[in-house]
Design a protein around this motif. Structure first.
Motif, mmCIF file in Angstrom:
data_model
loop_
_atom_site.group_PDB
_atom_site.id
_atom_site.type_symbol
_atom_site.label_atom_id
_atom_site.label_comp_id
_atom_site.label_asym_id
_atom_site.label_seq_id
_atom_site.Cartn_x
_atom_site.Cartn_y
_atom_site.Cartn_z
ATOM 1 N N ARG B 39 -7.287 -14.361 1.933
ATOM 2 C CA ARG B 39 -7.349 -14.165 3.390
ATOM 3 C C ARG B 39 -6.546 -15.227 4.132
ATOM 4 N N PRO B 48 -0.115 -8.074 3.266
ATOM 5 C CA PRO B 48 -0.995 -7.957 4.440
ATOM 6 C C PRO B 48 -2.328 -7.284 4.122
ATOM 7 N N LEU B 49 -2.408 -6.546 2.987
ATOM 8 C CA LEU B 49 -3.673 -5.921 2.625
ATOM 9 C C LEU B 49 -4.653 -6.935 2.021
ATOM 10 N N GLY B 50 -4.168 -8.144 1.725
ATOM 11 C CA GLY B 50 -5.056 -9.171 1.195
ATOM 12 C C GLY B 50 -5.611 -8.845 -0.175
ATOM 13 N N GLN B 51 -4.814 -8.155 -0.996
ATOM 14 C CA GLN B 51 -5.273 -7.743 -2.322
ATOM 15 C C GLN B 51 -4.382 -8.354 -3.393
ATOM 16 N N VAL B 61 9.208 -8.424 -3.368
ATOM 17 C CA VAL B 61 7.787 -8.762 -3.261
ATOM 18 C C VAL B 61 7.019 -7.446 -3.269
ATOM 19 N N LEU B 62 6.150 -7.267 -4.267
ATOM 20 C CA LEU B 62 5.446 -5.991 -4.414
ATOM 21 C C LEU B 62 3.946 -6.204 -4.465
ATOM 22 N N ARG B 63 3.233 -5.479 -3.622
ATOM 23 C CA ARG B 63 1.790 -5.369 -3.735
ATOM 24 C C ARG B 63 1.491 -4.094 -4.519
ATOM 25 N N ASP B 64 0.249 -3.939 -4.954
ATOM 26 C CA ASP B 64 -0.261 -2.742 -5.613
ATOM 27 C C ASP B 64 0.097 -2.714 -7.088
ATOM 28 N N ALA B 67 2.503 0.150 -8.268
ATOM 29 C CA ALA B 67 3.909 -0.056 -7.904
ATOM 30 C C ALA B 67 4.539 -1.127 -8.789
#
Lengths: 197, 197
Positions: B39, B48-51, B61-64, B67
């Motif tokens: 956070r 931005p999803l904080g995960q 830069v990859l989230r998930d 992906a």
């Protein structure tokens, strides 16, 4: 190519919209959820999850709207809608996951509750909807499209349930960048509408 | 390549496992969720999803987790783990969506409740877990792997939270084909474990 479809489903609409944008002929087979047609054996043989849409293209049978978008983009979209380069493809795919997770369990769930009486925690769904739409709004502050500076299947996958959020009593007045993005998608050549938009 | 990681996260483990199978060097940066590090502003600038996980590969830069699997498979996996042909790619992607949706909100949610006290309807999560694991068990009745007759990122994406289902008090005794599939994944050359497996 056959699309097992329902007019009021935002997931089916993703496929109708994308096939309209790419002028892909699509034979629609209506699956009436109120009559329980998605629970009948012949449909469960196509998709054991009992969900629409399903795409049948001779021996290829695909469930899941995101996977169908990938299929159509790779078959008919060249490098435009889902590029094959690793970084660009993964940037698009992270929004497919957002569509399958945060959007499905946020604005789509709130709409399913309010419109179809789905049994779920609607306040939690609305809170999730505001959170993900807020994140998209900040992301779109300096972008016209979700990734790559052009329309991709990331936009198509995320668009329907965000644009239908009002049907789950989540309103877009605080999200001007999302509203502008919706207007850009509606202005794409070949755009088709659905009830509620 | 840097992986923002937490040892007990099944989504992070997907990436640790896949990079081990493909011998991809990965620098791990621990994000301590109990201290709220996800956070903090510097992490939210990455996702931005904080995960977690987040992958950083110079300017990519990859989230998930799904992906990131796509990215690593396309960069390092040739045609093996995520083929580029439309039908084969889409067959794999439909399981990435299942991982992001039914598995995340089924066995992963039940585990998050039981292990970490996540506030959610655990009975609904367990019912969803049994439903999707049952569907996978029937799918695996005459298959060794989820798609294409070989291990793909479909298997890697679905494996962790199904194999950890007991930590959400969902047990696999009624799903022998899933149990056999888990054993096949554990026998892959280069397999690495995580706590609870």
């Amino acid at each position: 190519m056959q699309l097992y479809d329902l007019e009021l489903s935002g997931n089916c609409y993703k496929i109708r919209l994308f096939s309209a944008l790419l002028s892909i002929p699509m034979e629609k087979v209506t699956v009436d959820l109120r009559k329980g047609e998605h629970r009948q054996a012949d449909f469960l043989a196509l998709n054991p999850l009992g969900q629409i849409p399903v795409l049948v293209d001779s021996e290829v049978v695909l469930r899941d709207s995101q996977a169908i978008l990938v299929y159509l983009a790779r078959l008919y979209g060249g490098e435009d809608w889902l590029p094959s380069e690793a970084g660009a493809m993964a940037r698009v795919v992270q929004w497919l996951a957002t569509a399958a997770n945060e959007i499905a369990h946020g604005p789509a769930a709130a709409r399913a509750h309010d419109l179809f009486g789905a049994a779920l925690d609607v306040e939690q769904a609305r809170a999730g909807a505001r959170r993900i739409i807020g994140i998209m709004d900040r992301h779109l502050r300096d972008r016209e499209w979700l990734e790559l500076g052009r329309p991709t299947i990331a936009d198509i996958a995320c668009f329907p349930y965000v644009a239908l959020a009002h049907e789950g009593h989540v309103f877009l007045t605080d999200y001007p960048n999302v509203v502008a993005w919706i207007a850009r998608i509606k202005a794409l050549p070949g755009f088709v509408n659905m009830p509620g938009l």
